[in-house]
Scaffold this motif. Sequence first.
Motif, mmCIF file in Angstrom:
data_model
loop_
_atom_site.group_PDB
_atom_site.id
_atom_site.type_symbol
_atom_site.label_atom_id
_atom_site.label_comp_id
_atom_site.label_asym_id
_atom_site.label_seq_id
_atom_site.Cartn_x
_atom_site.Cartn_y
_atom_site.Cartn_z
ATOM 1 N N ARG A 167 0.837 -1.215 0.000
ATOM 2 C CA ARG A 167 0.000 0.000 0.000
ATOM 3 C C ARG A 167 0.867 1.259 0.000
ATOM 4 O O ARG A 167 0.529 2.261 -0.613
ATOM 5 N N LYS A 168 1.993 1.184 0.685
ATOM 6 C CA LYS A 168 2.893 2.353 0.707
ATOM 7 C C LYS A 168 3.435 2.606 -0.702
ATOM 8 O O LYS A 168 3.441 3.733 -1.180
ATOM 9 N N VAL A 169 3.856 1.522 -1.356
ATOM 10 C CA VAL A 169 4.385 1.662 -2.729
ATOM 11 C C VAL A 169 3.341 2.321 -3.635
ATOM 12 O O VAL A 169 3.665 3.158 -4.471
ATOM 13 N N GLU A 170 2.086 1.965 -3.450
ATOM 14 C CA GLU A 170 1.017 2.504 -4.308
ATOM 15 C C GLU A 170 0.465 3.836 -3.805
ATOM 16 O O GLU A 170 -0.502 4.359 -4.362
ATOM 17 N N GLY A 171 1.035 4.356 -2.733
ATOM 18 C CA GLY A 171 0.534 5.625 -2.174
ATOM 19 C C GLY A 171 -0.842 5.492 -1.559
ATOM 20 O O GLY A 171 -1.630 6.431 -1.571
ATOM 21 N N LEU A 172 -1.127 4.308 -1.021
ATOM 22 C CA LEU A 172 -2.479 4.057 -0.503
ATOM 23 C C LEU A 172 -2.564 4.022 1.027
ATOM 24 O O LEU A 172 -3.595 3.669 1.577
ATOM 25 N N LEU A 173 -1.458 4.357 1.684
ATOM 26 C CA LEU A 173 -1.531 4.324 3.155
ATOM 27 C C LEU A 173 -2.172 5.615 3.649
ATOM 28 O O LEU A 173 -1.701 6.698 3.311
ATOM 29 N N PRO A 174 -3.229 5.516 4.445
ATOM 30 C CA PRO A 174 -3.872 6.749 4.907
ATOM 31 C C PRO A 174 -2.986 7.528 5.873
ATOM 32 O O PRO A 174 -2.233 6.944 6.653
ATOM 33 N N GLU A 175 -3.074 8.847 5.787
ATOM 34 C CA GLU A 175 -2.304 9.693 6.710
ATOM 35 C C GLU A 175 -3.184 10.704 7.409
ATOM 36 O O GLU A 175 -2.814 11.268 8.427
ATOM 37 N N ASP A 176 -4.365 10.895 6.846
ATOM 38 C CA ASP A 176 -5.202 11.956 7.385
ATOM 39 C C ASP A 176 -6.646 11.507 7.583
ATOM 40 O O ASP A 176 -7.575 12.277 7.341
ATOM 41 N N GLY A 177 -6.816 10.244 7.957
ATOM 42 C CA GLY A 177 -8.167 9.762 8.255
ATOM 43 C C GLY A 177 -8.898 9.193 7.059
ATOM 44 O O GLY A 177 -10.046 8.763 7.181
ATOM 45 N N GLU A 178 -8.226 9.165 5.884
ATOM 46 C CA GLU A 178 -8.946 8.707 4.689
ATOM 47 C C GLU A 178 -9.153 7.188 4.662
ATOM 48 O O GLU A 178 -9.825 6.661 3.781
ATOM 49 N N GLY A 179 -8.608 6.475 5.647
ATOM 50 C CA GLY A 179 -8.798 5.021 5.719
ATOM 51 C C GLY A 179 -10.127 4.622 6.357
ATOM 52 O O GLY A 179 -10.475 3.434 6.401
ATOM 53 N N LEU A 180 -10.878 5.618 6.853
ATOM 54 C CA LEU A 180 -12.168 5.326 7.509
ATOM 55 C C LEU A 180 -13.217 6.284 6.964
ATOM 56 O O LEU A 180 -12.876 7.427 6.636
ATOM 57 N N ASP A 181 -14.489 5.851 6.931
ATOM 58 C CA ASP A 181 -15.481 6.846 6.529
ATOM 59 C C ASP A 181 -15.738 7.794 7.706
ATOM 60 O O ASP A 181 -15.400 7.488 8.851
ATOM 61 N N ALA A 182 -16.309 8.952 7.384
ATOM 62 C CA ALA A 182 -16.390 10.036 8.378
ATOM 63 C C ALA A 182 -17.135 9.613 9.645
ATOM 64 O O ALA A 182 -16.720 9.941 10.762
ATOM 65 N N ASN A 183 -18.228 8.865 9.493
ATOM 66 C CA ASN A 183 -19.002 8.468 10.679
ATOM 67 C C ASN A 183 -18.223 7.513 11.563
ATOM 68 O O ASN A 183 -18.259 7.609 12.794
ATOM 69 N N LEU A 184 -17.520 6.592 10.914
ATOM 70 C CA LEU A 184 -16.725 5.627 11.679
ATOM 71 C C LEU A 184 -15.588 6.339 12.409
ATOM 72 O O LEU A 184 -15.256 6.028 13.556
ATOM 73 N N TYR A 185 -14.995 7.312 11.741
ATOM 74 C CA TYR A 185 -13.921 8.094 12.367
ATOM 75 C C TYR A 185 -14.450 8.787 13.624
ATOM 76 O O TYR A 185 -13.863 8.712 14.704
ATOM 77 N N LYS A 186 -15.597 9.441 13.464
ATOM 78 C CA LYS A 186 -16.181 10.215 14.569
ATOM 79 C C LYS A 186 -16.522 9.302 15.754
ATOM 80 O O LYS A 186 -16.251 9.613 16.913
ATOM 81 N N LYS A 187 -17.107 8.167 15.430
ATOM 82 C CA LYS A 187 -17.498 7.197 16.472
ATOM 83 C C LYS A 187 -16.248 6.685 17.210
ATOM 84 O O LYS A 187 -16.195 6.630 18.436
ATOM 85 N N THR A 188 -15.224 6.328 16.418
ATOM 86 C CA THR A 188 -14.037 5.722 17.024
ATOM 87 C C THR A 188 -13.266 6.724 17.877
ATOM 88 O O THR A 188 -12.828 6.397 18.976
ATOM 89 N N ILE A 189 -13.132 7.950 17.384
ATOM 90 C CA ILE A 189 -12.358 8.926 18.177
ATOM 91 C C ILE A 189 -13.088 9.198 19.493
ATOM 92 O O ILE A 189 -12.454 9.334 20.545
#
Length: 229
Positions: A167-189
Amino acid sequence: MPLLPRRFERLQKVLNRRMSNLTILLENVEKPHNLSAILRTCDAVGVLEAHAVSKTNNTPTFNSTAQGSQKWVKLQSHKKMNEAVSYLKGNGFKLYGTNLGINAIDYRKCDFTGPTAFILGAEKWGLSEEATNMMDKAIFIPMQGMVQSLNVSVATSILLFEAIRQRKVEGLLPEDGEGLDANLYKKTIFEWAYPQVANWCIKQGRKYPELNSKGEITEVLPRTIKLRY
Ligand code: SAM
């Protein structure tokens, strides 16, 4: 004691790198030191949630090897392997069953950049035939020694680190929360920052309160609820 701003920043920094599209499913992996080491690796690579099926249906136990990672990687228990498999397939995961048989593919020849679930088997018996038949692909880690297999936690680490390497080679590692949808991010934090309040809300059947940018709860809660982390 309210959440310190630096603590909230740290939680955000870690959650910003979590991925909901990389996971593992453990079939009857019961030894606490293995479960602990596996969850610690999940935390290290950014897995949001892991899955397990247990023969005994007991609550999984962890030891100091986990270093508290069980607080940061949810381990979702399923009663049966077919339920876990349907859940993962229903969520778009490709299932890679680990298998030491001759039809398995060298893991280095696979693409783990899409939604990926690694399925690992019990310490003694490996993956059951039932589970093996439900997989999309069988993969193995090549071995050169006298012993036929790796410890299950070691095998999990190798596979997860290969997935994030790709994923790193393909530039697919999230760095700014893009690995989760917004609702899941909000719930988890919220759950990470205020686990006791989150439990109280669940028991009350109510929504989690909103947080402001500093991670403070924006509404007044009953005084009996502990805000302390
Ligand atoms: N006797 C068991 C067998 O034949 O499968 C050995 C089980 S092994 C100790 C426990 C688990 O670790 C396996 O089910 C698999 O998930 C994982 N594992 C161990 N070595 C592996 C390898 N070389 N390739 C892929 N997975 C491996």
